[in-house]
Design an enzyme around this catalytic site. Structure first.
Site, PDB file in Angstrom:
ATOM      1  N   CYS A 238       0.819  -1.231   0.000  1.00 12.94           N
ATOM      2  CA  CYS A 238       0.000   0.000   0.000  1.00 12.94           C
ATOM      3  C   CYS A 238       0.846   1.272   0.000  1.00 12.94           C
ATOM      4  O   CYS A 238       0.333   2.349  -0.304  1.00 12.94           O
ATOM      5  CB  CYS A 238      -0.930   0.015   1.203  1.00 12.94           C
ATOM      6  SG  CYS A 238      -2.051  -1.382   1.224  1.00 12.94           S
TER       7      CYS A 238
ATOM      8  N   HIS B 233      -3.201   7.195   3.107  1.00 13.75           N
ATOM      9  CA  HIS B 233      -3.686   5.903   2.614  1.00 13.75           C
ATOM     10  C   HIS B 233      -5.054   5.633   3.242  1.00 13.75           C
ATOM     11  O   HIS B 233      -5.294   5.957   4.403  1.00 13.75           O
ATOM     12  CB  HIS B 233      -2.690   4.817   3.009  1.00 13.75           C
ATOM     13  CG  HIS B 233      -3.106   3.441   2.597  1.00 13.75           C
ATOM     14  ND1 HIS B 233      -3.574   3.171   1.347  1.00 13.75           N
ATOM     15  CD2 HIS B 233      -3.148   2.274   3.291  1.00 13.75           C
ATOM     16  CE1 HIS B 233      -3.885   1.883   1.276  1.00 13.75           C
ATOM     17  NE2 HIS B 233      -3.629   1.315   2.440  1.00 13.75           N
TER      18      HIS B 233
ATOM     19  N   ASN C 242     -10.118   0.118   0.439  1.00 14.05           N
ATOM     20  CA  ASN C 242      -8.655   0.163   0.343  1.00 14.05           C
ATOM     21  C   ASN C 242      -8.222  -0.433  -0.991  1.00 14.05           C
ATOM     22  O   ASN C 242      -8.378  -1.622  -1.221  1.00 14.05           O
ATOM     23  CB  ASN C 242      -8.077  -0.644   1.527  1.00 14.05           C
ATOM     24  CG  ASN C 242      -6.564  -0.751   1.490  1.00 14.05           C
ATOM     25  OD1 ASN C 242      -5.914  -0.278   0.559  1.00 14.05           O
ATOM     26  ND2 ASN C 242      -6.007  -1.392   2.510  1.00 14.05           N
TER      27      ASN C 242
HETATM   28  N1  ACO Z   1     -18.609  -8.306   9.628  1.00 17.44           N
HETATM   29  C1  ACO Z   1     -19.046  -8.643  10.854  1.00 17.44           C
HETATM   30  N2  ACO Z   1     -18.190  -9.027  11.829  1.00 17.44           N
HETATM   31  C2  ACO Z   1     -16.883  -9.055  11.545  1.00 17.44           C
HETATM   32  C3  ACO Z   1     -16.375  -8.723  10.271  1.00 17.44           C
HETATM   33  C4  ACO Z   1     -17.314  -8.335   9.289  1.00 17.44           C
HETATM   34  N3  ACO Z   1     -16.931  -7.987   8.046  1.00 17.44           N
HETATM   35  N4  ACO Z   1     -15.039  -8.849  10.292  1.00 17.44           N
HETATM   36  C5  ACO Z   1     -14.700  -9.258  11.521  1.00 17.44           C
HETATM   37  N5  ACO Z   1     -15.811  -9.386  12.276  1.00 17.44           N
HETATM   38  C6  ACO Z   1     -15.921  -9.821  13.662  1.00 17.44           C
HETATM   39  C7  ACO Z   1     -14.739 -10.627  14.115  1.00 17.44           C
HETATM   40  O1  ACO Z   1     -14.904 -11.971  13.754  1.00 17.44           O
HETATM   41  C8  ACO Z   1     -14.796 -10.419  15.606  1.00 17.44           C
HETATM   42  O2  ACO Z   1     -15.764 -11.278  16.146  1.00 17.44           O
HETATM   43  P1  ACO Z   1     -15.499 -12.025  17.544  1.00 17.44           P
HETATM   44  O3  ACO Z   1     -15.338 -10.925  18.546  1.00 17.44           O
HETATM   45  O4  ACO Z   1     -16.743 -12.831  17.706  1.00 17.44           O
HETATM   46  O5  ACO Z   1     -14.257 -12.806  17.319  1.00 17.44           O
HETATM   47  C9  ACO Z   1     -15.301  -8.980  15.759  1.00 17.44           C
HETATM   48  O6  ACO Z   1     -15.920  -8.657  14.495  1.00 17.44           O
HETATM   49  C10 ACO Z   1     -14.238  -7.970  16.046  1.00 17.44           C
HETATM   50  O7  ACO Z   1     -13.156  -8.190  15.160  1.00 17.44           O
HETATM   51  P2  ACO Z   1     -11.886  -7.282  15.219  1.00 17.44           P
HETATM   52  O8  ACO Z   1     -10.816  -7.829  14.340  1.00 17.44           O
HETATM   53  O9  ACO Z   1     -11.534  -6.980  16.641  1.00 17.44           O
HETATM   54  O10 ACO Z   1     -12.465  -5.937  14.577  1.00 17.44           O
HETATM   55  P3  ACO Z   1     -11.737  -4.561  14.470  1.00 17.44           P
HETATM   56  O11 ACO Z   1     -12.550  -3.525  15.128  1.00 17.44           O
HETATM   57  O12 ACO Z   1     -10.295  -4.647  14.823  1.00 17.44           O
HETATM   58  O13 ACO Z   1     -11.811  -4.268  12.904  1.00 17.44           O
HETATM   59  C11 ACO Z   1     -10.501  -4.413  10.883  1.00 17.44           C
HETATM   60  C12 ACO Z   1     -11.227  -5.182  11.979  1.00 17.44           C
HETATM   61  C13 ACO Z   1     -11.500  -3.523  10.177  1.00 17.44           C
HETATM   62  C14 ACO Z   1      -9.906  -5.401   9.913  1.00 17.44           C
HETATM   63  C15 ACO Z   1      -9.399  -3.544  11.552  1.00 17.44           C
HETATM   64  O14 ACO Z   1      -8.640  -4.320  12.431  1.00 17.44           O
HETATM   65  C16 ACO Z   1      -8.482  -2.912  10.536  1.00 17.44           C
HETATM   66  O15 ACO Z   1      -8.861  -2.020   9.808  1.00 17.44           O
HETATM   67  N6  ACO Z   1      -7.191  -3.319  10.519  1.00 17.44           N
HETATM   68  C17 ACO Z   1      -6.227  -2.725   9.613  1.00 17.44           C
HETATM   69  C18 ACO Z   1      -6.378  -3.240   8.200  1.00 17.44           C
HETATM   70  C19 ACO Z   1      -5.406  -2.530   7.296  1.00 17.44           C
HETATM   71  O16 ACO Z   1      -5.071  -1.375   7.532  1.00 17.44           O
HETATM   72  N7  ACO Z   1      -4.907  -3.165   6.276  1.00 17.44           N
HETATM   73  C20 ACO Z   1      -3.974  -2.411   5.451  1.00 17.44           C
HETATM   74  C21 ACO Z   1      -3.183  -3.098   4.589  1.00 17.44           C
HETATM   75  S1  ACO Z   1      -3.978  -3.921   3.303  1.00 17.44           S
HETATM   76  C22 ACO Z   1      -2.810  -4.212   2.091  1.00 17.44           C
HETATM   77  O17 ACO Z   1      -1.649  -3.974   2.268  1.00 17.44           O
HETATM   78  C23 ACO Z   1      -3.304  -4.792   0.837  1.00 17.44           C
END
Ligand code: ACO
Length: 378
Positions: free
Chosen positions: A121, A305, A335
């Site tokens: 990214c 980003h 993204n």
């Molecule tokens: N819909 C519903 N529930 C979901 C979803 C979804 N799409 N995705 C995850 N959950 C659930 C999980 O299973 C979890 O359930 P559990 O508590 O029963 O286990 C709960 O939601 C919470 O999950 P978390 O991972 O704690 O959610 P979080 O608030 O951290 O958000 C996210 C997840 C959006 C992925 C966040 O961590 C994030 O944005 N991380 C950074 C991603 C990023 O920046 N990537 C960049 C690089 S990409 C590249 O280089 C190509």
């Protein structure tokens, strides 16, 4: 004197996929996705290749597609003006030739040196930094020899079809990504500062928090008889150790593959990446300011980003800035990796948020782990 941004454009696929539509594929909801990420819909390429999207973005940036917003006094460039093409992508249409070489051919940029760069990214920020470094070096003396290539105009592109490496059964990742392309033209000018400072940085991703294995099935080429002689002579030795299984172990993906996940798909530990991202973004902004001897008060706009709106909010809070100082375009894009920053920059120009003389920071983070920023005067 410096390397100035003199054109900018973006290319988007036609298909718009809403959160509600994704909720028909995986167990998720519009409420969850929009509140946790800020994403409401994303563009997905069905017909368009990465190159198609890049071509649209590049034509706009070159002024070949009517008026280029934000660059009204800039005449269109001739194909032969462009002497460098840098193409940031992790989803090229082909491994050979490079996307940059294909774009050069499509656009008839016959004087251009062209190559790809993958820094996930952060790829666009890395590419812009490399383009500037080459342009600066090409202006300097060469100890009396004929020296090095001369670069005055570079086309820098970020283009992705992340939909090709998305696991559409994995709600943790598939809701985050989109496709698209962005491009800028940079010109060496004797009378303007252009890029004032830049910063690119790597950290080790020791826990494999963000990976996507390659699709090739053999680590070594075969001889004329189709026999991998090196492996045949060394079945349990050092070469065999570099097998596909070993690569999977190194990347920590074997378990997912055994459970039926597609092999070539993004795997991510969201929380680990989130923690890294917030700090990396903040740190990169402070680094380019320090290198330019400027403060946040001097900056008109930050173009970050677009991985998650909450990451941008985290950084804004840490930097003590209001969100209005950031260009946020995530709601209808998601993204799109290396394409995010140039597309978001193009949005800022389209909406008149950047005026001549403004100081702007572009900042990104991604797999690798990579991060970086570029500070320039518009
Ligand atoms: N819909 C519903 N529930 C979901 C979803 C979804 N799409 N995705 C995850 N959950 C659930 C999980 O299973 C979890 O359930 P559990 O508590 O029963 O286990 C709960 O939601 C919470 O999950 P978390 O991972 O704690 O959610 P979080 O608030 O951290 O958000 C996210 C997840 C959006 C992925 C966040 O961590 C994030 O944005 N991380 C950074 C991603 C990023 O920046 N990537 C960049 C690089 S990409 C590249 O280089 C190509």
């Amino acid at each position: 004197m410096g390397c100035c941004i003199v054109g900018c454009g973006k290319g988007l696929p036609l298909l718009d996929v809403t959160n509600d539509e994704l909720a028909e594929l995986v167990d998720t909801s519009d409420e969850w996705i929009s509140s946790r990420t800020g994403i409401r819909s994303r563009r997905i390429s069905v017909e368009e290749s990465s190159l198609d999207l890049a071509e649209v973005a590049a034509r706009q940036a070159l002024g070949w597609d009517g008026e280029t917003p934000g660059f009204k006094d800039q005449p269109a460039f001739a194909p032969e003006d462009i002497d460098l093409v840098l193409f940031a992508t992790l989803t090229p249409d082909a491994l050979l030739p490079s996307s940059a070489a294909l774009l050069r051919r499509r656009l008839g940029l016959t004087n251009a040196v062209a190559f790809d760069l993958n820094a996930a990214c952060s790829g666009f920020v890395y590419s812009l930094t490399v383009a500037e470094a080459l342009m600066v070096a090409s202006q300097s003396g060469t100890n009396g020899s004929k020296g090095r290539n001369k670069y005055r105009h570079a086309l820098v592109v970020g283009a992705e079809r992340l939909s090709r490496i998305t696991n559409w059964d994995d709600r943790n990742t598939c809701v985050l990504f989109g496709d698209g392309a962005g491009a800028v033209v940079v010109e060496w000018r004797d009378d303007a500062p252009g890029i004032i400072s830049s910063y690119i940085h790597n950290d080790d991703d020791t826990t494999n928090s963000l990976v996507c294995p390659a699709s090739f099935d053999s680590p070594f080429v075969f001889d004329d008889n189709g026999v991998n002689a090196a492996l045949a002579n060394d079945p349990a030795g050092i070469l065999a150790d570099a097998s596909l299984d070993r690569i999977d172990q190194e990347l920590g993906v074997a378990e997912g593959v055994a459970a039926g996940e597609p092999r070539q798909a993004i795997r991510m530990d969201g929380q680990k990446v989130f923690k890294f991202a917030g700090n990396a973004l903040t740190n990169a902004v402070l680094e380019v300011l320090d290198r330019a001897d400027l403060t946040l008060d001097d900056i008109a706009l930050i173009v970050p980003h677009q991985a998650n709106e909450r990451i941008i909010k985290f950084a804004a809070k840490k930097l003590g800035l209001g969100l209005e100082r950031f260009q946020i375009s995530i709601a209808h894009r998601g993204n799109s990796s290396a394409a995010c920053v140039p597309m978001t920059l193009s949005d800022a120009y389209d909406s008149g948020k950047i005026s001549s003389g403004d100081k702007v920071i572009m900042v990104a983070f991604g797999a690798g782990l990579t991060s970086g920023a570029v500070l320039y005067e518009a």
